[in-house]
Design a protein around this motif. Structure first.
Motif, PDB file in Angstrom:
ATOM      1  N   LYS A  78       0.842  -1.202   0.000  1.00 34.32           N
ATOM      2  CA  LYS A  78       0.000   0.000   0.000  1.00 34.32           C
ATOM      3  C   LYS A  78       0.873   1.246   0.000  1.00 34.32           C
ATOM      4  O   LYS A  78       1.975   1.248   0.532  1.00 34.32           O
ATOM      5  CB  LYS A  78      -0.915   0.019   1.238  1.00 34.32           C
ATOM      6  CG  LYS A  78      -1.897  -1.130   1.279  1.00 34.32           C
ATOM      7  CD  LYS A  78      -2.920  -1.004   0.181  1.00 34.32           C
ATOM      8  CE  LYS A  78      -3.913  -2.138   0.247  1.00 34.32           C
ATOM      9  NZ  LYS A  78      -4.685  -2.293  -0.940  1.00 34.32           N
ATOM     10  N   THR A  79       0.357   2.298  -0.598  1.00 33.83           N
ATOM     11  CA  THR A  79       1.062   3.574  -0.604  1.00 33.83           C
ATOM     12  C   THR A  79       0.192   4.625   0.069  1.00 33.83           C
ATOM     13  O   THR A  79      -0.994   4.425   0.283  1.00 33.83           O
ATOM     14  CB  THR A  79       1.377   4.025  -2.044  1.00 33.83           C
ATOM     15  OG1 THR A  79       0.151   4.134  -2.761  1.00 33.83           O
ATOM     16  CG2 THR A  79       2.292   3.049  -2.750  1.00 33.83           C
ATOM     17  N   SER A  80       0.802   5.737   0.347  1.00 30.51           N
ATOM     18  CA  SER A  80       0.105   6.839   0.994  1.00 30.51           C
ATOM     19  C   SER A  80      -0.893   7.479   0.029  1.00 30.51           C
ATOM     20  O   SER A  80      -0.687   7.485  -1.193  1.00 30.51           O
ATOM     21  CB  SER A  80       1.125   7.889   1.438  1.00 30.51           C
ATOM     22  OG  SER A  80       0.482   9.068   1.824  1.00 30.51           O
ATOM     23  N   ASP A  81      -1.959   8.026   0.573  1.00 32.70           N
ATOM     24  CA  ASP A  81      -2.925   8.749  -0.247  1.00 32.70           C
ATOM     25  C   ASP A  81      -2.338  10.039  -0.815  1.00 32.70           C
ATOM     26  O   ASP A  81      -2.895  10.622  -1.743  1.00 32.70           O
ATOM     27  CB  ASP A  81      -4.181   9.080   0.569  1.00 32.70           C
ATOM     28  CG  ASP A  81      -4.996   7.841   0.884  1.00 32.70           C
ATOM     29  OD1 ASP A  81      -4.872   6.836   0.159  1.00 32.70           O
ATOM     30  OD2 ASP A  81      -5.756   7.875   1.870  1.00 32.70           O
ATOM     31  N   THR A  82      -1.220  10.491  -0.249  1.00 31.82           N
ATOM     32  CA  THR A  82      -0.592  11.710  -0.748  1.00 31.82           C
ATOM     33  C   THR A  82       0.433  11.419  -1.845  1.00 31.82           C
ATOM     34  O   THR A  82       1.086  12.327  -2.328  1.00 31.82           O
ATOM     35  CB  THR A  82       0.105  12.469   0.401  1.00 31.82           C
ATOM     36  OG1 THR A  82       1.074  11.612   0.997  1.00 31.82           O
ATOM     37  CG2 THR A  82      -0.905  12.921   1.440  1.00 31.82           C
ATOM     38  N   GLN A  83       0.589  10.147  -2.229  1.00 29.95           N
ATOM     39  CA  GLN A  83       1.485   9.800  -3.336  1.00 29.95           C
ATOM     40  C   GLN A  83       0.691   9.840  -4.633  1.00 29.95           C
ATOM     41  O   GLN A  83      -0.397   9.290  -4.729  1.00 29.95           O
ATOM     42  CB  GLN A  83       2.078   8.410  -3.150  1.00 29.95           C
ATOM     43  CG  GLN A  83       2.939   7.997  -4.325  1.00 29.95           C
ATOM     44  CD  GLN A  83       3.482   6.596  -4.202  1.00 29.95           C
ATOM     45  OE1 GLN A  83       3.689   6.112  -3.099  1.00 29.95           O
ATOM     46  NE2 GLN A  83       3.701   5.948  -5.321  1.00 29.95           N
ATOM     47  N   PHE A  84       1.248  10.490  -5.655  1.00 34.62           N
ATOM     48  CA  PHE A  84       0.565  10.603  -6.931  1.00 34.62           C
ATOM     49  C   PHE A  84       1.303   9.869  -8.043  1.00 34.62           C
ATOM     50  O   PHE A  84       0.695   9.432  -9.009  1.00 34.62           O
ATOM     51  CB  PHE A  84       0.391  12.076  -7.321  1.00 34.62           C
ATOM     52  CG  PHE A  84      -0.501  12.814  -6.367  1.00 34.62           C
ATOM     53  CD1 PHE A  84      -1.875  12.774  -6.520  1.00 34.62           C
ATOM     54  CD2 PHE A  84       0.029  13.539  -5.311  1.00 34.62           C
ATOM     55  CE1 PHE A  84      -2.713  13.445  -5.644  1.00 34.62           C
ATOM     56  CE2 PHE A  84      -0.790  14.208  -4.435  1.00 34.62           C
ATOM     57  CZ  PHE A  84      -2.164  14.160  -4.598  1.00 34.62           C
ATOM     58  N   GLY A  85       2.619   9.760  -7.943  1.00 41.44           N
ATOM     59  CA  GLY A  85       3.397   9.104  -8.987  1.00 41.44           C
ATOM     60  C   GLY A  85       3.284   7.594  -8.916  1.00 41.44           C
ATOM     61  O   GLY A  85       3.153   7.007  -7.853  1.00 41.44           O
ATOM     62  N   PHE A  86       3.347   6.961 -10.065  1.00 44.06           N
ATOM     63  CA  PHE A  86       3.327   5.502 -10.203  1.00 44.06           C
ATOM     64  C   PHE A  86       2.074   4.877  -9.610  1.00 44.06           C
ATOM     65  O   PHE A  86       2.106   3.787  -9.075  1.00 44.06           O
ATOM     66  CB  PHE A  86       4.584   4.873  -9.584  1.00 44.06           C
ATOM     67  CG  PHE A  86       5.856   5.399 -10.160  1.00 44.06           C
ATOM     68  CD1 PHE A  86       6.282   4.993 -11.404  1.00 44.06           C
ATOM     69  CD2 PHE A  86       6.610   6.332  -9.465  1.00 44.06           C
ATOM     70  CE1 PHE A  86       7.449   5.490 -11.953  1.00 44.06           C
ATOM     71  CE2 PHE A  86       7.779   6.831  -9.999  1.00 44.06           C
ATOM     72  CZ  PHE A  86       8.200   6.412 -11.251  1.00 44.06           C
ATOM     73  N   LYS A  87       0.956   5.596  -9.684  1.00 45.19           N
ATOM     74  CA  LYS A  87      -0.317   5.057  -9.222  1.00 45.19           C
ATOM     75  C   LYS A  87      -1.333   5.160 -10.347  1.00 45.19           C
ATOM     76  O   LYS A  87      -1.446   6.204 -10.987  1.00 45.19           O
ATOM     77  CB  LYS A  87      -0.826   5.820  -7.995  1.00 45.19           C
ATOM     78  CG  LYS A  87      -0.022   5.525  -6.742  1.00 45.19           C
ATOM     79  CD  LYS A  87      -0.526   6.314  -5.573  1.00 45.19           C
ATOM     80  CE  LYS A  87      -1.557   5.549  -4.802  1.00 45.19           C
ATOM     81  NZ  LYS A  87      -1.911   6.202  -3.533  1.00 45.19           N
ATOM     82  N   LYS A  88      -2.055   4.086 -10.550  1.00 45.79           N
ATOM     83  CA  LYS A  88      -3.035   4.034 -11.617  1.00 45.79           C
ATOM     84  C   LYS A  88      -4.121   5.099 -11.382  1.00 45.79           C
ATOM     85  O   LYS A  88      -4.663   5.216 -10.293  1.00 45.79           O
ATOM     86  CB  LYS A  88      -3.668   2.648 -11.666  1.00 45.79           C
ATOM     87  CG  LYS A  88      -4.535   2.416 -12.863  1.00 45.79           C
ATOM     88  CD  LYS A  88      -5.013   0.981 -12.913  1.00 45.79           C
ATOM     89  CE  LYS A  88      -5.779   0.727 -14.188  1.00 45.79           C
ATOM     90  NZ  LYS A  88      -6.153  -0.673 -14.324  1.00 45.79           N
ATOM     91  N   GLY A  89      -4.405   5.848 -12.431  1.00 43.53           N
ATOM     92  CA  GLY A  89      -5.460   6.844 -12.368  1.00 43.53           C
ATOM     93  C   GLY A  89      -5.047   8.188 -11.786  1.00 43.53           C
ATOM     94  O   GLY A  89      -5.867   9.100 -11.709  1.00 43.53           O
ATOM     95  N   LEU A  90      -3.795   8.325 -11.351  1.00 44.04           N
ATOM     96  CA  LEU A  90      -3.320   9.598 -10.800  1.00 44.04           C
ATOM     97  C   LEU A  90      -2.162  10.119 -11.635  1.00 44.04           C
ATOM     98  O   LEU A  90      -1.421   9.348 -12.235  1.00 44.04           O
ATOM     99  CB  LEU A  90      -2.885   9.427  -9.347  1.00 44.04           C
ATOM    100  CG  LEU A  90      -3.986   9.040  -8.361  1.00 44.04           C
ATOM    101  CD1 LEU A  90      -3.418   8.836  -6.982  1.00 44.04           C
ATOM    102  CD2 LEU A  90      -5.074  10.095  -8.327  1.00 44.04           C
ATOM    103  N   SER A  91      -2.002  11.427 -11.651  1.00 48.17           N
ATOM    104  CA  SER A  91      -0.939  12.027 -12.454  1.00 48.17           C
ATOM    105  C   SER A  91      -0.454  13.311 -11.797  1.00 48.17           C
ATOM    106  O   SER A  91      -0.906  13.676 -10.711  1.00 48.17           O
ATOM    107  CB  SER A  91      -1.471  12.342 -13.854  1.00 48.17           C
ATOM    108  OG  SER A  91      -2.455  13.361 -13.778  1.00 48.17           O
ATOM    109  N   CYS A  92       0.428  14.009 -12.492  1.00 51.17           N
ATOM    110  CA  CYS A  92       0.925  15.305 -12.009  1.00 51.17           C
ATOM    111  C   CYS A  92      -0.223  16.294 -11.839  1.00 51.17           C
ATOM    112  O   CYS A  92      -0.199  17.116 -10.931  1.00 51.17           O
ATOM    113  CB  CYS A  92       1.947  15.874 -12.986  1.00 51.17           C
ATOM    114  SG  CYS A  92       3.507  14.985 -12.978  1.00 51.17           S
ATOM    115  N   ASN A  93      -1.220  16.199 -12.709  1.00 45.67           N
ATOM    116  CA  ASN A  93      -2.361  17.122 -12.616  1.00 45.67           C
ATOM    117  C   ASN A  93      -3.071  16.986 -11.273  1.00 45.67           C
ATOM    118  O   ASN A  93      -3.498  17.985 -10.685  1.00 45.67           O
ATOM    119  CB  ASN A  93      -3.350  16.877 -13.753  1.00 45.67           C
ATOM    120  CG  ASN A  93      -2.784  17.259 -15.090  1.00 45.67           C
ATOM    121  OD1 ASN A  93      -1.856  18.051 -15.175  1.00 45.67           O
ATOM    122  ND2 ASN A  93      -3.326  16.693 -16.143  1.00 45.67           N
TER     123      ASN A  93
END
Length: 168
Positions: A78-93
């Motif tokens: 599991k990763t933190s909810d505040t991580q955006f990189g390397f997560k499906k459906g999330l990006s820099c935006n």
């Protein structure tokens, strides 16, 4: 579904042996990196290394194993909810939007904002795999997969096709 009925049985036995031995076969550690141009106008300008995206081509059995590994150990990874990189459906935006919302709320509350931006573009290459907190067999398999790898860099854009082999 599109294979011989014995194939899933053989793969299951192979993957169970890998899980029991906590060692990934050497053949799974080979990959080819092919540079693909990022720019749409790559024919009209001089290209630099920054104008290419690296695509890694790995053995298909390794990719199937990685999907099985993620399915088996996803509850430990599991990763933190505040991580955006390397997560499906999330990006820099998404990260930028979250940052702007935090800044907006802070400004409305009259708070001072101090921001520090760090370029972590090469951080993935420097990960200490022994410091990762992944329990038991999963950690051993991650270390086995990541250590002693061979990557071949294919360059067809050169005057003659070349192959650079890197072992680490």
């Amino acid at each position: 579904m599109f294979s011989h009925p014995v194939l899933p049985v053989i793969l299951s036995k192979l993957f169970n042996v890998i899980f029991q031995c906590q060692h990934v076969p050497a053949g799974f550690k080979y990959s080819y990196i092919v540079p693909v141009p990022k720019a749409k106008d790559c024919r009209n300008k001089a290209m630099t290394c920054n104008d290419f995206r690296a695509i890694a081509i790995s053995p298909i059995l390794c990719k199937v194993f990685e999907y099985c590994f993620l399915d088996k150990f996803s509850n430990m990874l599991k990763t933190s909810d505040t991580q955006f990189g390397f997560k499906k459906g999330l990006s820099c935006n998404h990260a930028i939007y979250s940052l702007l919302r935090i800044i907006e709320r802070s400004v409305q509350n009259g708070s001072t904002i101090n921001l520090c931006a760090i370029d972590l573009s090469k951080a993935f290459d420097k990960i200490n795999l022994h410091a990762l907190f992944i329990p038991g067999a999963a950690a051993a398999i991650v270390r086995s997969r990541a250590c002693a790898r061979t990557i071949c860099i294919v360059c067809a854009a050169c005057a003659w096709p070349c192959l650079l082999v890197c072992r680490f």
